[in-house]
Enzyme design. Structure first.
Site, short mmCIF file in Angstrom:
data_model
loop_
_atom_site.label_atom_id
_atom_site.label_comp_id
_atom_site.label_asym_id
_atom_site.label_seq_id
_atom_site.Cartn_x
_atom_site.Cartn_y
_atom_site.Cartn_z
N HIS A 1 -4.57 0.93 7.44
CA HIS A 1 -3.23 1.52 7.57
C HIS A 1 -3.07 2.72 6.63
O HIS A 1 -2.59 3.78 7.04
CB HIS A 1 -2.18 0.45 7.28
N GLU A 2 -3.50 2.55 5.36
CA GLU A 2 -3.33 3.64 4.38
C GLU A 2 -4.27 4.81 4.68
O GLU A 2 -3.89 5.97 4.52
CB GLU A 2 -3.56 3.12 2.95
N CYS B 1 5.79 -0.08 7.35
CA CYS B 1 5.44 1.08 6.53
C CYS B 1 6.65 1.48 5.70
O CYS B 1 7.76 1.53 6.23
CB CYS B 1 5.01 2.22 7.45
N LEU B 2 6.43 1.77 4.42
CA LEU B 2 7.56 2.14 3.55
C LEU B 2 8.25 3.42 4.04
O LEU B 2 9.43 3.62 3.77
CB LEU B 2 7.08 2.33 2.10
N HIS C 1 -2.87 7.16 7.08
CA HIS C 1 -1.91 8.11 6.50
C HIS C 1 -2.61 9.41 6.09
O HIS C 1 -2.03 10.49 6.19
CB HIS C 1 -1.22 7.51 5.27
N GLY D 1 0.84 -1.19 0.00
CA GLY D 1 0.00 0.00 0.00
C GLY D 1 0.87 1.24 0.00
O GLY D 1 2.02 1.20 0.44
NI NI Z 1 2.45 3.22 5.82
#
Ligand code: NI
Length: 184
Positions: free
Chosen positions: A139-140, A97-98, A143, A44
């Site tokens: 999760h996204e 998370c990226l 953000h 994601g």
């Molecule tokens: Ni993330």
């Protein structure tokens, strides 16, 4: 196009993202977000993570599920999403998370949700998701609200990741994708 990914510590990750004007042409941006997510082997990616404070994320939950899994997963963009309801049993799952490489932690969230959003063609949808797909959406979606999964950590666990978070923001954690670090 592959965008650099904003690292933990950049204020855009803590800010609430803005709604996108309905009908705006964002196809190029969406395709770049898929490229960026795929390049970083993510499941994601939310627009604030590529330094754009707008309400848009892409997910690919198919990567989290193997062939025999009953759940199939989806690859999709969500524009101006609104989570209308979350329900089912709460359960703990390890997230990453990226924007926060090398940090993983268990987060408790409800199993299911109902979400309203526009798809890539600006069609308004209302759908229910569960399992891994719901988890990635939650999760996204966070953000877009300026919330990171590490914000849910408390006590000892929070203290344990603190120095790691500082290392991430200083660019001390190597990644195989390009990152932008907060301005010192
Ligand atoms: Ni993330």
């Amino acid at each position: 196009m592959i965008y650099p990914i904003v690292a933990y510590g950049n204020p855009i990750l803590k800010r609430e993202a803005e709604e996108i004007n309905e009908g705006e042409d964002i196809n190029g941006l969406i395709s770049g977000m898929y490229d960026t997510m795929d390049h970083a082997s993510g499941v994601g990616l939310a627009a604030p993570q590529i330094n754009k404070g707008i309400r848009l994320f892409v997910i690919d939950s198919t990567l989290m599920l193997d062939e025999d899994s009953e759940e199939k997963g989806i690859r999709r963009a969500f524009i101006n999403p609104i989570i209308l309801d979350e329900y089912g049993d709460d359960y703990s799952f390890e997230e990453g998370c990226l924007s926060i490489p090398d940090v993983r932690a268990e987060v408790i969230r409800p199993e299911k949700l109902t979400i309203e959003y526009f798809d890539e063609n600006w069609n308004l949808k209302e759908e229910e998701f569960s399992g891994m797909t719901a988890r990635v959406i939650q999760h996204e979606y966070d953000h877009l609200e300026g919330i990171l999964f590490v914000d849910y950590l408390k006590g000892l666990k929070k203290r344990m990741v603190k120095s790691k978070l500082i290392d991430v923001s200083k660019g001390k954690i190597p990644t195989d994708y390009r990152m932008v670090y907060p301005v010192k």
